[in-house]
Design a protein around this motif. Structure first.
Motif, PDB file in Angstrom:
ATOM      1  N   SER A  23       0.600  -1.385  -0.446  1.00  0.00           N
ATOM      2  CA  SER A  23       0.301  -0.439   0.245  1.00  0.00           C
ATOM      3  C   SER A  23       0.753   1.674   0.061  1.00  0.00           C
ATOM      4  O   SER A  23       1.843   0.987   0.440  1.00  0.00           O
ATOM      5  N   HIS A  24       0.246   2.018  -0.072  1.00  0.00           N
ATOM      6  CA  HIS A  24       1.322   3.530   0.012  1.00  0.00           C
ATOM      7  C   HIS A  24       0.024   4.640   0.411  1.00  0.00           C
ATOM      8  O   HIS A  24      -1.574   3.973   0.707  1.00  0.00           O
ATOM      9  N   ALA A  25       0.671   5.539   1.431  1.00  0.00           N
ATOM     10  CA  ALA A  25      -0.204   5.981   2.511  1.00  0.00           C
ATOM     11  C   ALA A  25      -0.757   7.622   1.904  1.00  0.00           C
ATOM     12  O   ALA A  25      -0.513   8.064   2.614  1.00  0.00           O
ATOM     13  N   ALA A  26      -0.347   7.628   0.783  1.00  0.00           N
ATOM     14  CA  ALA A  26       0.287   9.431   0.209  1.00  0.00           C
ATOM     15  C   ALA A  26      -0.503   8.955  -0.850  1.00  0.00           C
ATOM     16  O   ALA A  26       0.231   8.382  -1.700  1.00  0.00           O
ATOM     17  N   GLU A  27      -1.170  10.061  -1.305  1.00  0.00           N
ATOM     18  CA  GLU A  27      -1.332   9.939  -3.162  1.00  0.00           C
ATOM     19  C   GLU A  27      -0.216  11.340  -3.727  1.00  0.00           C
ATOM     20  O   GLU A  27       0.400  11.813  -2.748  1.00  0.00           O
ATOM     21  N   GLU A  28       0.478  10.922  -4.633  1.00  0.00           N
ATOM     22  CA  GLU A  28       1.043  12.238  -5.293  1.00  0.00           C
ATOM     23  C   GLU A  28       0.193  13.499  -5.235  1.00  0.00           C
ATOM     24  O   GLU A  28      -0.478  13.869  -5.544  1.00  0.00           O
ATOM     25  N   GLY A  29       1.121  14.232  -4.461  1.00  0.00           N
ATOM     26  CA  GLY A  29       0.430  16.092  -3.762  1.00  0.00           C
ATOM     27  C   GLY A  29       0.485  15.936  -3.194  1.00  0.00           C
ATOM     28  O   GLY A  29       0.257  17.056  -3.016  1.00  0.00           O
ATOM     29  N   ILE A  79      -3.058  27.485  -6.510  1.00  0.00           N
ATOM     30  CA  ILE A  79      -1.043  27.515  -6.526  1.00  0.00           C
ATOM     31  C   ILE A  79      -1.071  27.207  -5.112  1.00  0.00           C
ATOM     32  O   ILE A  79      -0.333  28.083  -4.317  1.00  0.00           O
ATOM     33  N   PRO A  80      -0.399  25.224  -5.458  1.00  0.00           N
ATOM     34  CA  PRO A  80       0.444  25.125  -3.238  1.00  0.00           C
ATOM     35  C   PRO A  80       1.393  26.344  -2.911  1.00  0.00           C
ATOM     36  O   PRO A  80       2.725  25.641  -3.484  1.00  0.00           O
ATOM     37  N   GLY A 116      25.533  32.704  -3.011  1.00  0.00           N
ATOM     38  CA  GLY A 116      24.440  32.632  -3.975  1.00  0.00           C
ATOM     39  C   GLY A 116      24.316  33.472  -5.470  1.00  0.00           C
ATOM     40  O   GLY A 116      24.433  34.420  -5.402  1.00  0.00           O
ATOM     41  N   PHE A 117      23.388  32.996  -6.236  1.00  0.00           N
ATOM     42  CA  PHE A 117      23.372  33.222  -7.343  1.00  0.00           C
ATOM     43  C   PHE A 117      21.236  32.816  -7.679  1.00  0.00           C
ATOM     44  O   PHE A 117      21.010  31.441  -7.533  1.00  0.00           O
ATOM     45  N   ALA A 118      20.849  33.506  -7.748  1.00  0.00           N
ATOM     46  CA  ALA A 118      19.417  33.333  -7.688  1.00  0.00           C
ATOM     47  C   ALA A 118      19.406  32.539  -9.376  1.00  0.00           C
ATOM     48  O   ALA A 118      19.578  32.738 -10.143  1.00  0.00           O
ATOM     49  N   ALA A 119      18.226  31.557  -9.161  1.00  0.00           N
ATOM     50  CA  ALA A 119      17.803  30.555 -10.492  1.00  0.00           C
ATOM     51  C   ALA A 119      16.754  30.373 -10.638  1.00  0.00           C
ATOM     52  O   ALA A 119      15.896  29.692  -9.574  1.00  0.00           O
ATOM     53  N   GLN A 120      15.842  30.614 -11.956  1.00  0.00           N
ATOM     54  CA  GLN A 120      14.367  30.475 -11.756  1.00  0.00           C
ATOM     55  C   GLN A 120      14.357  29.324 -12.464  1.00  0.00           C
ATOM     56  O   GLN A 120      14.697  28.268 -13.144  1.00  0.00           O
ATOM     57  N   THR A 121      13.102  28.052 -11.459  1.00  0.00           N
ATOM     58  CA  THR A 121      12.673  26.537 -12.040  1.00  0.00           C
ATOM     59  C   THR A 121      11.344  26.758 -12.543  1.00  0.00           C
ATOM     60  O   THR A 121      10.562  27.443 -11.737  1.00  0.00           O
ATOM     61  N   ASP A 122      11.178  26.176 -12.783  1.00  0.00           N
ATOM     62  CA  ASP A 122       9.293  25.467 -12.600  1.00  0.00           C
ATOM     63  C   ASP A 122       9.086  24.889 -10.654  1.00  0.00           C
ATOM     64  O   ASP A 122       8.127  25.031 -10.912  1.00  0.00           O
ATOM     65  N   ARG A 123       9.487  24.839 -10.270  1.00  0.00           N
ATOM     66  CA  ARG A 123       9.831  24.667  -9.155  1.00  0.00           C
ATOM     67  C   ARG A 123       9.677  25.959  -8.268  1.00  0.00           C
ATOM     68  O   ARG A 123       9.094  25.903  -6.638  1.00  0.00           O
ATOM     69  N   GLY A 124       9.927  26.872  -8.883  1.00  0.00           N
ATOM     70  CA  GLY A 124      10.097  28.375  -8.204  1.00  0.00           C
ATOM     71  C   GLY A 124      11.465  28.658  -7.661  1.00  0.00           C
ATOM     72  O   GLY A 124      12.457  28.420  -8.279  1.00  0.00           O
ATOM     73  N   LEU A 125      12.249  29.650  -7.164  1.00  0.00           N
ATOM     74  CA  LEU A 125      13.234  30.534  -7.184  1.00  0.00           C
ATOM     75  C   LEU A 125      14.159  29.944  -6.069  1.00  0.00           C
ATOM     76  O   LEU A 125      13.512  29.579  -5.916  1.00  0.00           O
ATOM     77  N   VAL A 126      15.177  29.016  -6.892  1.00  0.00           N
ATOM     78  CA  VAL A 126      16.140  28.973  -5.988  1.00  0.00           C
ATOM     79  C   VAL A 126      17.215  29.613  -5.431  1.00  0.00           C
ATOM     80  O   VAL A 126      17.494  30.013  -6.473  1.00  0.00           O
ATOM     81  N   ARG A 182       9.126  26.103  -2.795  1.00  0.00           N
ATOM     82  CA  ARG A 182       8.365  27.580  -3.579  1.00  0.00           C
ATOM     83  C   ARG A 182       7.723  28.087  -2.446  1.00  0.00           C
ATOM     84  O   ARG A 182       7.836  29.284  -2.027  1.00  0.00           O
ATOM     85  N   GLY A 183       7.271  27.185  -1.010  1.00  0.00           N
ATOM     86  CA  GLY A 183       6.825  28.398   0.302  1.00  0.00           C
ATOM     87  C   GLY A 183       7.862  28.245   0.868  1.00  0.00           C
ATOM     88  O   GLY A 183       7.704  29.012   1.749  1.00  0.00           O
TER      89      GLY A 183
END
Length: 485
Positions: free
Chosen positions: A60-66, A256-257, A350-360, A262-263
């Protein structure tokens, strides 16, 4: 007889208390080995593959994707192997199907290469768009969940599914079809983010022809389909003008959570704005000589052999470390508990990089000890890891000063928010050809706007202005860097 054991989300370090399930790497019914990764999760710092300490059959999986899972909460259950070595709870033919699927994956070779991305901005190299797979990683193969009907959306990610036995061969990039021609297999996409993009816009993936290897659907394919749909809607509206007015398409809000990286970025930015009394100053600089110096560096061989091109971002990073040696107050942090300014001895850039998951913000450790060539290598490595989502928590923390190259977006200036708990950030705009006065005569030069946002608690405007002027002088006259080398 074996027993069913529960595996909980382990402590991932760095004070992390929860993670979001990005995708399951194994399906219910799969056999797993000890320390085989079973799920990919996104923490506040990075993407992590979590290995399972048990060998046996996933029950079993205890959680769904997301879904979010707290550290210590159940993650997956496994029926561990019986005393005779036979996995518990698996039908006799399942092992053979898993072996066949694994064999097909081995023969298919490594996964598709990441889609090439365009990075703009006058020779600046910093960020890209899209998410690429880590080098050498291929999509995992999992059997189709029992009972899935025709047209049903695959549960475990289209880039990992295989057909049910007897449904025909499913090479990467091909949808398996049943006897009536209907699609019964998964739709292959390069990453779960592509699937999410299609879902958010109500786009049916089965109607898209993938341009990747073996028909793999890339992000560019989804974007082209969305653009075509918008153009078709606009054309239909124009045809209907003056006749029958078509009802406007119903628009729905998107949510968008603010979770994961991102959070974390949102929390840091909010805390920075709430705690740091920041101020900004900026200056235009003639970067013509810096660009010329870079061309000369890249034209000359290194020790008799061809050298990797030195990036403009690396040269700017070298300028920053030289300026911080002269104005160390800006390489500091504020200890609010003791009400002290802590001037730091090392520069972790550090240097700012924009990705699909947000700013890193990846961090180059001990940047003050690296040459321009070494900085180029390290910046390229971290940028690629940011695109692939494989940065480790250690590579995302501990920065002391940030370089933000927003010129890649084609903008001239910005006043960025300081990366808490640092004391300053240097922003670099696009390099554009502009009229400039040289020796009392008007000339066309390559001009860049530099901006410094700083914590006014650690220094006054005189120190901040002196730092920025020194950076601009080094950009305009690169030979001044020789004084600090």
């Amino acid at each position: 007889m074996g027993e069913v054991r529960e595996f909980a989300l382990p402590d991932l370090g760095e004070g992390l208390t929860e993670a979001t399930v990005v995708r399951w790497l194994v399906a219910v019914g799969d056999t797993v080995r000890v320390d085989e990764p079973v799920v990919e999760v996104e923490t506040a710092k990075a993407l992590v593959e979590v290995p399972c300490p048990y060998a046996g059959v996933v029950t079993s999986h205890a959680a769904e994707e997301g879904a979010e899972v707290a550290v210590g909460a159940p993650l997956v259950t496994v029926a561990v192997s019986a005393a005779d070595g036979t996995p518990v709870g698996r039908d006799p033919d399942a092992a053979g199907r898993a072996t066949d699927a694994a064999g097909r994956a081995e023969r298919s070779g490594p996964g598709p290469a990441p889609e090439p991305e365009h990075v703009g901005g006058s020779g600046n190299v910093l960020v890209g768009y899209g998410t690429a797979q880590a080098p050498g990683r291929r999509p995992r193969v999992a059997p189709r969940p029992p009972g899935a009907g025709a047209g049903e959306e695959p549960r475990y990610g289209a880039d990992r599914g295989t057909p049910a036995p007897g449904a025909g061969r499913a090479a990467a990039g091909h949808t398996v079809r049943g006897a009536n021609g209907g699609a019964v297999g998964p739709v292959p996409v390069i990453s779960p983010l592509v699937r999410r993009l299609a879902r958010e816009h109500g786009l049916e993936l089965r109607g898209i022809a993938g341009s990747g290897p073996d028909g793999l659907i890339l992000r560019a394919d989804v974007e082209r389909a969305l653009q075509a749909a918008r153009e078709s809607t606009a054309a239909g509206t124009r045809e209907g003008a003056g006749t029958t007015q078509r009802p406007a398409a119903r628009r729905e809000e998107r949510r968008i959570p603010l979770r994961g990286m991102r959070g974390t970025a949102a929390e840091r930015l909010s805390r920075s704005r709430a705690e740091i009394p920041d101020a900004s100053c900026w200056v235009d600089a003639d970067a013509t000589e810096l660009l010329a110096a870079r061309r000369e560096m890249n034209a000359a061989p290194a020790h008799g052999r061809p050298a990797a091109p030195v990036s403009l971002l690396a040269l700017l990073g070298r300028v920053c470390t030289a300026a911080l040696a002269r104005f160390p107050e800006l390489n500091s942090t504020v200890d609010t508990g003791t009400r002290e300014i802590v001037v730091l001895p090392e520069v972790h850039l550090g240097f700012a990089a924009q990705t699909d998951r947000g700013l890193v913000v990846p961090v180059v450790r001990d940047a003050h000890t690296l040459s321009a060539e070494q900085l180029t290598t390290e910046l390229a490595r971290l940028t690629e890891a940011a695109r692939a989502g494989t940065l480790t928590p250690a590579e995302l923390t501990g920065g002391t000063f940030t370089l933000n190259n927003y010129g890649v977006f084609g903008v001239d200036g910005s006043t960025p928010i300081i990366n808490h708990p640092e004391a300053a950030m240097l922003g670099v705009g696009r390099i554009a050809r502009k009229p400039w006065v040289v020796d009392d005569e008007l000339a066309v030069r390559s001009v860049v706007q530099l901006s410094l946002t700083f914590d006014h608690r650690v220094c006054d405007g005189g120190v901040a202005g002196g730092f920025l002027r020194h950076v601009a002088d080094c950009v305009e006259h690169p030979a001044r860097l020789l004084r600090t080398l």
